[in-house]
Design a protein around this motif. Structure first.
Motif, PDB file in Angstrom:
ATOM      1  N   ARG A  24       0.835  -1.212   0.000  1.00 19.83           N
ATOM      2  CA  ARG A  24       0.000   0.000   0.000  1.00 19.83           C
ATOM      3  C   ARG A  24       0.869   1.260   0.000  1.00 19.83           C
ATOM      4  O   ARG A  24       0.579   2.215  -0.720  1.00 19.83           O
ATOM      5  CB  ARG A  24      -0.926   0.009   1.211  1.00 19.83           C
ATOM      6  N   ILE A  25       1.917   1.281   0.805  1.00 17.37           N
ATOM      7  CA  ILE A  25       2.816   2.454   0.868  1.00 17.37           C
ATOM      8  C   ILE A  25       3.521   2.625  -0.471  1.00 17.37           C
ATOM      9  O   ILE A  25       3.637   3.747  -0.988  1.00 17.37           O
ATOM     10  CB  ILE A  25       3.828   2.294   2.023  1.00 17.37           C
ATOM     11  N   PHE A  26       3.986   1.541  -1.078  1.00 19.16           N
ATOM     12  CA  PHE A  26       4.668   1.599  -2.365  1.00 19.16           C
ATOM     13  C   PHE A  26       3.756   2.193  -3.436  1.00 19.16           C
ATOM     14  O   PHE A  26       4.170   3.039  -4.236  1.00 19.16           O
ATOM     15  CB  PHE A  26       5.130   0.190  -2.762  1.00 19.16           C
ATOM     16  N   ILE A  27       2.511   1.756  -3.476  1.00 19.55           N
ATOM     17  CA  ILE A  27       1.547   2.272  -4.462  1.00 19.55           C
ATOM     18  C   ILE A  27       1.269   3.752  -4.217  1.00 19.55           C
ATOM     19  O   ILE A  27       1.234   4.556  -5.161  1.00 19.55           O
ATOM     20  CB  ILE A  27       0.245   1.441  -4.440  1.00 19.55           C
ATOM     21  N   ALA A  28       1.098   4.148  -2.962  1.00 16.15           N
ATOM     22  CA  ALA A  28       0.823   5.551  -2.632  1.00 16.15           C
ATOM     23  C   ALA A  28       1.991   6.439  -3.044  1.00 16.15           C
ATOM     24  O   ALA A  28       1.793   7.529  -3.631  1.00 16.15           O
ATOM     25  CB  ALA A  28       0.541   5.701  -1.139  1.00 16.15           C
ATOM     26  N   VAL A  29       3.225   6.020  -2.770  1.00 23.51           N
ATOM     27  CA  VAL A  29       4.408   6.809  -3.145  1.00 23.51           C
ATOM     28  C   VAL A  29       4.512   6.884  -4.657  1.00 23.51           C
ATOM     29  O   VAL A  29       4.824   7.943  -5.224  1.00 23.51           O
ATOM     30  CB  VAL A  29       5.683   6.211  -2.499  1.00 23.51           C
ATOM     31  N   GLY A  30       4.233   5.788  -5.353  1.00 22.50           N
ATOM     32  CA  GLY A  30       4.287   5.781  -6.819  1.00 22.50           C
ATOM     33  C   GLY A  30       3.277   6.736  -7.428  1.00 22.50           C
ATOM     34  O   GLY A  30       3.591   7.465  -8.379  1.00 22.50           O
TER      35      GLY A  30
END
Length: 187
Positions: free
Chosen positions: A162-168
């Motif tokens: 979830r954090i990876f997708i949000a940062v992307g």
């Protein structure tokens, strides 16, 4: 090594013999005569089985009355009668004796000449150690772990994804805004 005198059977029954059952050793057998029969991989044994999983001096076979007694000589891969490990045990006709990976059986049948010895030669300088897997008896004593109060499995939450997708997504927005600003200044 001093050879012990042979003992002849008191009856008219044919001499029992220990016959190797394992593939690659067809015809290898030994008459069970004598007070003590040493079985192992190297040449100084009474019955040599040239197979790397057999220890140099694997076991000895003696007689107690009519019983054939097998005694393990601290072999690397163990001595088994019908799949059960033994340090000393009675081998009865029909039972399978296993030394390392080699299986043998007592045969008492008469007739015919003795089978020719096996001709396959294998390296004999060292005993190979067999990898042991999980034994069937260990399944019954296996410990179980609980998987939750209700007995079911919980779904994993994956915060890292979830954090990876949000940062992307945030980076993509910043890049788009910068591109728009660059094109506005140029145009």
């Amino acid at each position: 090594m001093k050879k012990l005198p042979d003992i002849m059977p008191a009856t008219d029954q044919p001499m029992a013999r220990l016959v190797v059952l394992s593939e690659g050793f067809a015809g290898l057998s030994h008459e069970l005569k004598g007070e003590r029969i040493a079985v192992g991989r190297i040449e100084d044994n009474t019955f040599q089985i040239a197979e790397p999983s057999v220890s140099s001096h694997h076991c000895e076979i003696t007689f107690r009355g009519q019983d054939v007694v097998v005694k393990d000589l601290n072999s690397t891969n163990g001595t088994f009668i019908d799949g059960n490990p033994v340090t000393e045990g009675v081998l009865k006709p029909g039972q399978v004796l296993r030394l390392g990976q080699v299986e043998l059986r007592i045969e008492t049948g008469a007739g015919g000449p003795a089978p020719a010895p096996a001709t396959a030669k294998k390296p004999l300088d060292k005993t190979i150690v067999l990898a042991l897997g999980v034994k069937a008896s260990e399944f019954a004593t296996a410990h179980t772990t609980s998987v939750g109060a209700a007995g079911g499995y919980k779904a994993k939450t994956n915060k890292a994804n979830r954090i990876f997708i949000a940062v992307g997504v945030a980076l993509a927005v910043v890049i788009v805004v910068l591109l728009i600003l660059v094109f506005q200044k140029m145009g």
